[in-house]
Design a protein around this motif. Sequence first.
Motif, PDB file in Angstrom:
ATOM      1  N   ASN A 211      75.855 -58.614  11.954  1.00  0.00           N
ATOM      2  CA  ASN A 211      75.544 -57.636  12.994  1.00  0.00           C
ATOM      3  C   ASN A 211      76.764 -57.038  13.675  1.00  0.00           C
ATOM      4  O   ASN A 211      76.645 -56.415  14.721  1.00  0.00           O
ATOM      5  N   ARG A 212      77.942 -57.269  13.062  1.00  0.00           N
ATOM      6  CA  ARG A 212      79.152 -56.705  13.670  1.00  0.00           C
ATOM      7  C   ARG A 212      80.211 -56.472  12.606  1.00  0.00           C
ATOM      8  O   ARG A 212      80.178 -57.068  11.536  1.00  0.00           O
ATOM      9  N   LEU A 213      81.130 -55.592  12.925  1.00  0.00           N
ATOM     10  CA  LEU A 213      82.231 -55.307  12.017  1.00  0.00           C
ATOM     11  C   LEU A 213      83.350 -56.334  12.204  1.00  0.00           C
ATOM     12  O   LEU A 213      83.631 -56.753  13.329  1.00  0.00           O
ATOM     13  N   GLN A 214      83.939 -56.719  11.082  1.00  0.00           N
ATOM     14  CA  GLN A 214      85.068 -57.638  11.111  1.00  0.00           C
ATOM     15  C   GLN A 214      86.205 -57.054  10.261  1.00  0.00           C
ATOM     16  O   GLN A 214      85.960 -56.315   9.316  1.00  0.00           O
ATOM     17  N   LYS A 215      87.405 -57.426  10.611  1.00  0.00           N
ATOM     18  CA  LYS A 215      88.575 -56.895   9.920  1.00  0.00           C
ATOM     19  C   LYS A 215      88.812 -57.637   8.606  1.00  0.00           C
ATOM     20  O   LYS A 215      88.776 -58.862   8.552  1.00  0.00           O
ATOM     21  N   LEU A 216      89.059 -56.852   7.560  1.00  0.00           N
ATOM     22  CA  LEU A 216      89.523 -57.372   6.283  1.00  0.00           C
ATOM     23  C   LEU A 216      90.851 -56.697   5.975  1.00  0.00           C
ATOM     24  O   LEU A 216      91.040 -55.517   6.273  1.00  0.00           O
ATOM     25  N   ILE A 217      91.752 -57.433   5.362  1.00  0.00           N
ATOM     26  CA  ILE A 217      93.038 -56.886   4.950  1.00  0.00           C
ATOM     27  C   ILE A 217      93.164 -57.084   3.444  1.00  0.00           C
ATOM     28  O   ILE A 217      93.019 -58.203   2.950  1.00  0.00           O
ATOM     29  N   LEU A 218      93.398 -55.983   2.729  1.00  0.00           N
ATOM     30  CA  LEU A 218      93.507 -56.033   1.277  1.00  0.00           C
ATOM     31  C   LEU A 218      94.918 -55.689   0.833  1.00  0.00           C
ATOM     32  O   LEU A 218      95.536 -54.759   1.364  1.00  0.00           O
ATOM     33  N   ASN A 219      95.393 -56.442  -0.135  1.00  0.00           N
ATOM     34  CA  ASN A 219      96.645 -56.161  -0.826  1.00  0.00           C
ATOM     35  C   ASN A 219      96.295 -55.953  -2.284  1.00  0.00           C
ATOM     36  O   ASN A 219      95.624 -56.794  -2.893  1.00  0.00           O
ATOM     37  N   LEU A 220      96.729 -54.830  -2.828  1.00  0.00           N
ATOM     38  CA  LEU A 220      96.408 -54.472  -4.209  1.00  0.00           C
ATOM     39  C   LEU A 220      97.680 -54.373  -5.026  1.00  0.00           C
ATOM     40  O   LEU A 220      98.659 -53.765  -4.587  1.00  0.00           O
ATOM     41  N   GLU A 221      97.640 -54.960  -6.207  1.00  0.00           N
ATOM     42  CA  GLU A 221      98.683 -54.780  -7.214  1.00  0.00           C
ATOM     43  C   GLU A 221      97.968 -54.276  -8.447  1.00  0.00           C
ATOM     44  O   GLU A 221      97.040 -54.920  -8.948  1.00  0.00           O
ATOM     45  N   MET A 222      98.376 -53.106  -8.928  1.00  0.00           N
ATOM     46  CA  MET A 222      97.672 -52.467 -10.036  1.00  0.00           C
ATOM     47  C   MET A 222      98.624 -52.165 -11.172  1.00  0.00           C
ATOM     48  O   MET A 222      99.678 -51.544 -10.952  1.00  0.00           O
ATOM     49  N   GLY A 223      98.264 -52.597 -12.359  1.00  0.00           N
ATOM     50  CA  GLY A 223      99.060 -52.293 -13.525  1.00  0.00           C
ATOM     51  C   GLY A 223      98.991 -50.809 -13.830  1.00  0.00           C
ATOM     52  O   GLY A 223      97.925 -50.201 -13.790  1.00  0.00           O
ATOM     53  N   TRP A 224     100.158 -50.223 -14.108  1.00  0.00           N
ATOM     54  CA  TRP A 224     100.202 -48.786 -14.378  1.00  0.00           C
ATOM     55  C   TRP A 224     101.438 -48.488 -15.220  1.00  0.00           C
ATOM     56  O   TRP A 224     102.474 -49.123 -15.040  1.00  0.00           O
ATOM     57  N   GLU A 225     101.332 -47.541 -16.096  1.00  0.00           N
ATOM     58  CA  GLU A 225     102.456 -47.165 -16.954  1.00  0.00           C
ATOM     59  C   GLU A 225     103.236 -46.039 -16.300  1.00  0.00           C
ATOM     60  O   GLU A 225     102.910 -44.865 -16.455  1.00  0.00           O
ATOM     61  N   ASN A 226     104.288 -46.398 -15.542  1.00  0.00           N
ATOM     62  CA  ASN A 226     105.095 -45.398 -14.844  1.00  0.00           C
ATOM     63  C   ASN A 226     105.984 -44.588 -15.778  1.00  0.00           C
ATOM     64  O   ASN A 226     106.457 -43.529 -15.407  1.00  0.00           O
ATOM     65  N   GLN A 227     106.217 -45.056 -16.985  1.00  0.00           N
ATOM     66  CA  GLN A 227     107.045 -44.328 -17.943  1.00  0.00           C
ATOM     67  C   GLN A 227     106.484 -42.932 -18.195  1.00  0.00           C
ATOM     68  O   GLN A 227     107.218 -41.980 -18.377  1.00  0.00           O
ATOM     69  N   ILE A 228     105.173 -42.797 -18.151  1.00  0.00           N
ATOM     70  CA  ILE A 228     104.527 -41.500 -18.353  1.00  0.00           C
ATOM     71  C   ILE A 228     105.002 -40.500 -17.301  1.00  0.00           C
ATOM     72  O   ILE A 228     105.232 -39.336 -17.584  1.00  0.00           O
TER      73      ILE A 228
END
Length: 119
Positions: free
Chosen positions: A23-40
């Motif tokens: 019945n209430r909002l709570q804080k979540l903190i997300l850290n994302l690491e995403m594989g990606w081909e930066n050479q492109i």
Amino acid sequence: MDIILIEELTIMAVIGVYDWEQNRLQKLILNLEMGWENQIITDNNDSKTYLNYEKVSESVLSVVSCKRFSLIENVAEAVAERLISQFQLPWIRIKVSKPGAVPQALSVGVIIERKCQKE
């Protein structure tokens, strides 16, 4: 493969196993690491070849803010599934923290890693 980061993405969400938490909002903190081909990117300056941080963040916000979750584990799974699908990510690591969930701890959390399941 390279890793693109988004750190401490803060979202207010309905999350928890107890009735009062639903019945209430709570804080979540997300850290994302995403594989990606930066050479492109270095070979081709076409904006369609880079991973757009803003669009990734908006997608995460959409997933988390539009649904009620019981567990942070469910949040991590939903975000991973959405981002892998939407952005064709080969790999992702997500950390979801819920500050203040346990009075004696700064936060509690979960870290998951998922790979694209190509058929």
